[in-house]
Scaffold this active site. Structure first.
Site, PDB file in Angstrom:
ATOM      1  N   SER A  53       0.721  -1.128  -0.072  1.00 24.50           N
ATOM      2  CA  SER A  53      -0.050  -0.085  -0.143  1.00 24.50           C
ATOM      3  C   SER A  53       0.731   1.276  -0.040  1.00 24.50           C
ATOM      4  O   SER A  53       2.067   1.232   0.495  1.00 24.50           O
ATOM      5  CB  SER A  53      -0.755  -0.117   1.240  1.00 24.50           C
ATOM      6  OG  SER A  53       0.036   0.035   2.206  1.00 24.50           O
ATOM      7  N   LYS A  54       0.445   2.231  -0.505  1.00 24.47           N
ATOM      8  CA  LYS A  54       1.225   3.574  -0.643  1.00 24.47           C
ATOM      9  C   LYS A  54       1.544   4.186   0.609  1.00 24.47           C
ATOM     10  O   LYS A  54       1.983   5.028   0.930  1.00 24.47           O
ATOM     11  CB  LYS A  54       0.768   4.484  -1.858  1.00 24.47           C
ATOM     12  CG  LYS A  54      -0.718   4.940  -1.527  1.00 24.47           C
ATOM     13  CD  LYS A  54      -0.987   6.017  -2.817  1.00 24.47           C
ATOM     14  CE  LYS A  54      -2.323   6.408  -2.797  1.00 24.47           C
ATOM     15  NZ  LYS A  54      -2.938   6.794  -4.355  1.00 24.47           N
ATOM     16  N   ARG A  55       0.600   3.776   1.646  1.00 27.92           N
ATOM     17  CA  ARG A  55       0.871   4.369   2.894  1.00 27.92           C
ATOM     18  C   ARG A  55       1.975   3.649   3.421  1.00 27.92           C
ATOM     19  O   ARG A  55       2.829   4.793   4.372  1.00 27.92           O
ATOM     20  CB  ARG A  55      -0.307   3.931   3.937  1.00 27.92           C
ATOM     21  CG  ARG A  55      -1.609   4.942   3.820  1.00 27.92           C
ATOM     22  CD  ARG A  55      -2.612   4.744   4.902  1.00 27.92           C
ATOM     23  NE  ARG A  55      -1.926   4.307   6.373  1.00 27.92           N
ATOM     24  CZ  ARG A  55      -2.225   3.148   6.798  1.00 27.92           C
ATOM     25  NH1 ARG A  55      -3.017   2.407   6.169  1.00 27.92           N
ATOM     26  NH2 ARG A  55      -1.832   2.809   8.006  1.00 27.92           N
ATOM     27  N   GLU A  73      -2.920  14.587  -3.632  1.00 29.29           N
ATOM     28  CA  GLU A  73      -3.097  13.127  -4.116  1.00 29.29           C
ATOM     29  C   GLU A  73      -4.412  13.122  -5.393  1.00 29.29           C
ATOM     30  O   GLU A  73      -4.283  12.582  -6.177  1.00 29.29           O
ATOM     31  CB  GLU A  73      -3.779  12.550  -2.906  1.00 29.29           C
ATOM     32  CG  GLU A  73      -3.705  11.178  -2.929  1.00 29.29           C
ATOM     33  CD  GLU A  73      -2.442  10.520  -3.154  1.00 29.29           C
ATOM     34  OE1 GLU A  73      -2.132   9.681  -3.966  1.00 29.29           O
ATOM     35  OE2 GLU A  73      -1.564  10.883  -2.256  1.00 29.29           O
ATOM     36  N   ARG A  78       5.895  12.941   3.296  1.00 26.06           N
ATOM     37  CA  ARG A  78       5.542  11.901   4.127  1.00 26.06           C
ATOM     38  C   ARG A  78       6.847  11.703   5.027  1.00 26.06           C
ATOM     39  O   ARG A  78       6.774  11.549   6.315  1.00 26.06           O
ATOM     40  CB  ARG A  78       5.230  10.542   3.507  1.00 26.06           C
ATOM     41  CG  ARG A  78       4.013  10.243   3.153  1.00 26.06           C
ATOM     42  CD  ARG A  78       3.889   8.868   2.357  1.00 26.06           C
ATOM     43  NE  ARG A  78       5.054   7.941   2.869  1.00 26.06           N
ATOM     44  CZ  ARG A  78       5.071   6.708   2.188  1.00 26.06           C
ATOM     45  NH1 ARG A  78       3.938   6.421   1.471  1.00 26.06           N
ATOM     46  NH2 ARG A  78       5.964   5.980   2.759  1.00 26.06           N
TER      47      ARG A  78
END
Ligand code: GLU
Length: 501
Positions: free
Chosen positions: A253-255, A412, A474
């Site tokens: 996942s991109k998290r 995003e 991030r």
């Protein structure tokens, strides 16, 4: 046996995903090894979410990785068009065929009825799904509804008893009970097909012999096999590849990991190292009797030695540390100094990048020796920053986290990556958060450029692009202690209050 034909069928609804490249690579290797063809088809039937920009980025990314297809929307071929939005009539005709043969039916149920049905099923702890209400309509009732233009969809009949056996070339027989399978909508009320109908019709008409796709599609296989049966077609061989995973084994996942191919390009990975890394996902080079399989190999090596049966089903881990190691080996062991110079030059000093950067720094330098300190951050990975860099007279650490997180969310879904658009977004956001723009941009400077003295941060964001911007935001949030699950919920609800256009 007929020519092997495989395909990759991305939906252009977001950033080009490493998972798409992974599946494309295995499809390409399988086809090439068998002397067959590899096709690219764009599955853009979801009109609300598909964009031409996303399609372009997917094609560009796959090209960067040299995952070359033989037929596709950009190349043509004998089985086109290769974009589903251009094949509307074909799906209509096929859906009508199924209605005529009694294998599909019109459904006029309202959203309200379907919502109530779902609620009831949930309350009774029943399998959710359509209850077959409209299957009982007489031909006269159907005709009458159609004449009156009552909104409708077309659904496929699904047996209510017994089970379907899906034969997967890697997994063997998988048995799925029919009562778990919904009476799938084939044509939506807007006249567009769903993925299931379009995918099956196209795989057949495009002569696809082997469908190699992610394991998340296994549960769709019974519907697809039923459709092949209804049409009287022979189904392709099915192969469901294991899903890519984060290092904690959860679904990639991109998290937790950058998943956009663009990120890896912008960070300065070599395309051949990325492809090699993807080739190690669940696969390995055959080795001699007491030797480990070599981990560094080219696509051609992979094609020459390819055997789909060597795919192991244990979830392959997309471990970026391993990618770093592999990329380092390419830089040291594979590239000559000459090649290194050439590839680095293409990456850093290509006209697209330099034409954007020079006007921004030209005004601020007196000697060439000023360029590298000022422009270094355009070519770097994550800036070397610490919590104290964010200290500010009127912003707390939480304020900084909030600003960075809000921007990360907002970019995003930004439809276009353009300086003026970004400027408007950040101004609106500062305004609505009631923070002076100067103060608002202060943590952004640190996150993006690593310093508060730099070229305009909005221009910088425009140049470094979405993938690196997101990664640096991030990274900075992480340096500031991150956001807890609870904290994220609170931030999310505040974020939703903003009116950003
Ligand atoms: N359009 C589907 C996707 O985005 C294709 C799945 C398949 O290969 O059947 O993944």
């Amino acid at each position: 046996m007929s020519e092997v034909r495989t395909r990759i069928a991305p939906s252009p609804t977001g950033d080009p995903h490493v998972g798409t490249a992974y599946i494309a690579l295995f499809n390409m290797c399988f086809a090439r090894q068998q002397g067959g063809k590899f096709i690219l088809r764009i599955e853009d039937t979801d009109q609300a979410r598909s964009t031409p920009e996303s399609e372009q980025e997917i094609l560009d990314s796959l090209r960067w990785l040299h995952l070359d297809w033989d037929e596709g929307p950009d190349k043509g071929g004998d089985f086109g068009p290769y974009r589903q939005s251009e094949r509307g009539e074909i799906y209509k005709e096929h859906a009508n065929k199924l209605v005529d043969s009694g294998d599909a039916f019109y459904c006029f149920c309202t959203q309200e009825r379907l919502d109530n049905l779902r609620k009831e099923q949930q309350e009774n702890k029943e399998q959710p799904g359509y209850d077959g209400h409209c299957q009982a309509l007489t031909p006269e009732q159907v005709k009458d509804n159609l004449d009156r233009n009552v909104p409708n969809v077309i659904r496929m009949h699904i047996p209510r008893r017994g089970s379907c056996v899906v034969n997967d070339m890697l997994r063997g027989e998988i048995e799925i009970d029919w009562h778990q399978v919904d009476m799938q909508i084939l044509m939506k009320s807007d006249g567009m097909p769903t993925y299931h109908l379009a995918n099956v019709v196209d795989d057949h008409l495009m002569g696809i012999t082997h469908v190699i796709r992610g394991e998340e599609w296994i549960n769709s296989a019974p519907k697809h096999l039923k459709l092949y049966e209804y049409f009287g077609w022979e189904p392709p061989v099915l192969i469901h590849m294991p899903l890519l995973r984060n290092t904690d084994k959860s679904k990639l996942s991109k998290r937790k990991n950058p998943t956009s191919i663009g990120y890896y390009k912008k960070m300065g990975y070599l395309s051949e190292a990325v492809v090699n890394f993807l080739g190690l996902m669940g696969w390995s080079m055959p080795s001699g009797p007491d030797e480990e399989g070599e981990e560094l190999f080219s696509v051609q090596d992979m094609i020459d030695n390819f055997d789909i049966q060597r795919v192991s089903l244990g979830g392959p881990v997309f471990d970026t540390e391993k990618l770093d190691w592999l990329n380092g080996r390419y830089l040291r062991e594979v590239l000559s100094d000459e090649e290194f110079i050439q590839r680095f030059g293409e990456w850093a000093f290509n006209p697209e990048t330099t034409h954007q950067i020079v006007p921004l720094i030209k005004q601020r330098v007196e000697r060439f020796s000023d360029v590298a300190p000022l422009a270094g951050f355009y070519f770097s990975g994550m800036p070397d920053i610490k919590t104290t860099d964010f200290e500010h007279k009127s912003l707390s650490q939480e304020d900084s986290v909030k600003i960075l997180q809000f921007i990360a969310w907002a970019v995003e879904i930004l439809p276009e990556w353009h300086r003026d658009r970004l400027e408007k977004l950040l101004m609106d956001m500062a305004d609505q958060m009631d923070i002076k723009i100067r103060d608002f941009l202060s943590p952004v400077f640190i996150a993006i450029a690593g310093s508060s003295v730099s070229t305009s941060v909005i221009d910088s964001i425009a140049v470094i692009g979405k993938d690196i911007t997101r990664a640096r935001l991030r990274h900075a949030i992480g340096i500031l202690g991150g956001v807890s699950k609870k904290g994220a919920k609170k931030l999310e609800s505040e974020y939703r209050e903003l009116d950003l256009k």
